[in-house]
Every structure is written in C-alpha cells, then in structure tokens.
Motif scaffolding. Structure first.
Motif, short mmCIF file in Angstrom:
data_model
loop_
_atom_site.label_atom_id
_atom_site.label_comp_id
_atom_site.label_asym_id
_atom_site.label_seq_id
_atom_site.Cartn_x
_atom_site.Cartn_y
_atom_site.Cartn_z
N GLY A 46 52.77 50.47 39.44
CA GLY A 46 53.04 51.30 40.27
C GLY A 46 52.00 51.74 41.22
N ARG A 47 50.51 51.82 40.53
CA ARG A 47 49.57 52.09 41.50
C ARG A 47 48.59 50.90 41.66
N PRO A 48 47.82 50.91 42.76
CA PRO A 48 47.04 49.69 42.87
C PRO A 48 45.83 49.70 41.73
N LEU A 49 45.60 48.49 41.20
CA LEU A 49 44.53 48.52 40.14
C LEU A 49 43.77 47.22 40.59
N VAL A 50 42.58 47.66 40.53
CA VAL A 50 41.44 46.60 40.82
C VAL A 50 40.75 46.19 39.66
N VAL A 51 40.60 44.90 39.47
CA VAL A 51 39.69 44.53 38.16
C VAL A 51 38.97 43.44 38.72
N ALA A 52 37.61 43.57 38.62
CA ALA A 52 36.72 42.63 39.24
C ALA A 52 35.21 42.66 38.62
N VAL A 53 34.73 41.47 38.76
CA VAL A 53 33.38 41.16 38.20
C VAL A 53 32.45 40.92 39.36
N ALA A 54 31.12 41.64 39.16
CA ALA A 54 30.12 41.37 40.26
C ALA A 54 28.86 40.86 39.33
N ASP A 55 28.31 40.09 39.96
CA ASP A 55 27.23 39.13 39.04
C ASP A 55 26.03 39.25 40.17
N GLY A 56 25.22 39.91 39.70
CA GLY A 56 23.72 40.23 40.57
C GLY A 56 22.98 38.97 40.62
N LEU A 57 22.25 38.76 41.67
CA LEU A 57 21.66 37.59 41.90
C LEU A 57 20.47 37.59 41.08
N GLY A 58 20.27 36.44 40.39
CA GLY A 58 19.21 36.25 39.39
C GLY A 58 18.22 35.66 40.55
N GLY A 59 16.87 36.11 39.89
CA GLY A 59 15.66 35.58 40.72
C GLY A 59 15.42 36.37 41.89
N THR A 118 40.76 40.86 41.32
CA THR A 118 42.34 41.02 41.68
C THR A 118 42.49 42.32 42.17
N LEU A 119 43.57 42.56 42.96
CA LEU A 119 44.19 43.75 43.17
C LEU A 119 45.57 43.74 42.73
N LEU A 120 46.23 44.27 41.71
CA LEU A 120 47.65 44.37 41.26
C LEU A 120 48.16 45.36 41.98
N LEU A 121 49.26 45.02 42.57
CA LEU A 121 50.20 45.88 43.48
C LEU A 121 51.64 45.86 42.62
N PRO A 122 52.63 46.61 42.90
CA PRO A 122 53.89 46.81 42.32
C PRO A 122 54.51 45.34 42.07
N GLU A 123 54.54 44.27 43.27
CA GLU A 123 55.01 43.11 43.37
C GLU A 123 54.31 41.97 43.30
N SER A 124 53.02 42.15 43.74
CA SER A 124 52.10 40.88 43.97
C SER A 124 50.76 41.30 43.46
N LEU A 125 49.90 40.04 43.60
CA LEU A 125 48.63 40.18 43.01
C LEU A 125 47.81 39.49 44.00
N LEU A 126 46.59 39.91 44.48
CA LEU A 126 45.76 39.33 45.43
C LEU A 126 44.49 39.18 44.50
N ALA A 127 44.23 37.93 44.68
CA ALA A 127 42.82 37.37 44.17
C ALA A 127 41.82 37.44 45.37
N PHE A 128 40.48 37.83 45.27
CA PHE A 128 39.48 37.79 46.30
C PHE A 128 38.14 37.52 45.69
N ASN A 129 37.42 36.88 46.18
CA ASN A 129 35.71 36.58 46.07
C ASN A 129 35.16 36.49 47.29
N VAL A 130 33.82 36.67 46.74
CA VAL A 130 32.60 36.27 47.59
C VAL A 130 31.61 35.88 46.80
#
Length: 249
Positions: A46-59, A118-130
C-alpha cells in the motif's frame, strides 16, 4: 493481506577494520554497524517501500559517512517516491548531499558511495543502482538474474570481477548529476529479490548464490549467503537484503 518480507544483515567481513556499508529498509536504517543474525521485517502493501544498500568507497576517507547520508536520505524520501522519475531525482538529491557534506572538509574530500535497491509499489517494483552494488531477481523457475547494471569496466582477462567503478554518488570527479540505472517489474506472489554490496558478489559466484536461494527460505538463505562470503575469505564488508512478496500476512 499481501505483504512484503525483508530479511537483512550487514557484516564487516574478515579483512576490513570497519564497516562502510549502510542499509535502508523503509524507515529503518543500519549504518556502519554489524548484525550478528539476519533480521526480518514485515510490511503490508500500500505504501512505497525503499530497500537499498549503499557501499562506501574503499580507499577514500568517509565511505561510511557517504553511505549513511544516502540511506538516511532515502529513508526520508521513500514515502514520496512513486515512479522512475522520482527515484532518479531522489538519487541525484543523494548525490548532491554527499558533495555538500564533503565541501570544506579535507577529511571527507572525494568520499563517495555506490547504491542499489528497490522501490516497492502496490503493483510494481522499481530496481535502481549507481555503481556496482547489485539487485537480483529470482523467477518462478528459481533462476537468478541480475536486474541492475554495473557501472564498472570489464574485468581483466582471467579475472571474474573488478574493483573499479565508473559512476558513484559523490567521489573525486567533481559535482555532476548521475545517470541511475532504472528498471520496472510487475509484482507477483512469491517473487524474490536480492539487494547486496559487492562484498557478497565478488567472492561468491552467481551460480552459488542461485543454489542457496533455491534451497533455503529467507532467514536461512541470508545466513548461508553471508557464510559463503566468509568462507571465501570475507575480503570486504557484506551487506544484503532479501525481499519476498507474500500472499497472506
């Protein structure tokens, strides 16, 4: 009622002296710390749900600062996100936040981070990355497919992976907007997604990840994936989130 189950963990690995990974699951964030066991959170549709991992640059200095900034921004922005445009705009806001935090701070100069989620919406999932953190999807046949796009050059001959990245949030190139990779998928009961840093995927081949996901449920799968990375030497921080679409809460 349909629900979303998210099972996550973050661990420093066996080589690094601290954890530069951060994680966001809805309003919950985990920044630069360690979970001893996988934790599972349940959310209704029902509500937008963000699940994400951020990996800080080593070095570079401040990797854990950059990754924490990004997941906290996504936690705050998550409820307002509803399409690929809003996700892309949010990631560029995160990018600007990393640069702004480093401005005038020599101890944080050139800090940066990857992000995948990912962003989970009521009928879809959006995958994203940088960057080169990843999102995978398992289909009805159990086959594992990467749905993120690595911002990295091809590995050298004889090597399976590379540590180089061509695009991150922040970093040393000077401010410019990023071009996130975005993909949309229809949600179905039983869908599973894996969001992770390269502390999992560099030491553990895709076929081994697929085999674990075929055999184990979420909590055990998260543990076995972590263990596989540790058994392979644990060369980097390991952060992962398993997302499953369930039918009845």
């Amino acid at each position: 009622m349909p629900y979303i189950a998210v099972t996550a963990l973050s661990h420093v690995g066996l080589v690094r002296d601290h954890n530069e990974d951060s994680l966001v699951v809805g309003p919950w964030t985990l920044c630069g710390t360690v979970t001893q066991n996988p934790q599972t959170l349940l959310f209704p549709f029902g509500r937008p749900l963000v699940v994400a991992v951020a990996d800080g640059l080593g070095g570079q200095p401040g990797g854990e600062v950059a990754s924490a900034l990004v997941v906290n921004e996504l936690a705050a922005l998550g409820p307002s996100l509803d399409d690929t445009q809003s996700v892309g705009d949010a990631l560029n806001l995160c990018n600007r936040a990393v640069y702004s935090a480093a401005e005038g701070r020599p101890d944080l100069a050139a800090m940066g981070t990857t992000v995948a989620g990912t962003l989970l919406l009521p009928e879809s999932l959006l995958a994203f990355n940088v960057g080169d953190s990843k999102v995978f999807r398992t289909g009805p046949d159990g086959a594992l497919r990467q749905v993120s796009v690595d911002d990295s050059p091809p590995p050298a001959p004889g090597h399976r992976t590379t540590s180089a990245v061509t695009q991150v949030l922040g970093g040393s190139r000077g401010y410019e907007d990023v071009t996130p990779h975005l993909a949309s998928f229809t949600l179905s009961e039983g869908d599973r997604y894996l969001v992770c840093s390269d502390g999992l995927t560099d030491p553990v081949p895709d076929e081994e990840i697929e085999a674990v996901l075929r055999v184990h449920d979420d909590g055990r799968a998260a543990f076995e994936l972590w263990k596989a990375a540790i058994d392979a030497g644990g060369p980097d921080n390991i952060t992962l989130a398993l997302i499953r679409i369930g039918d009845t809460l």
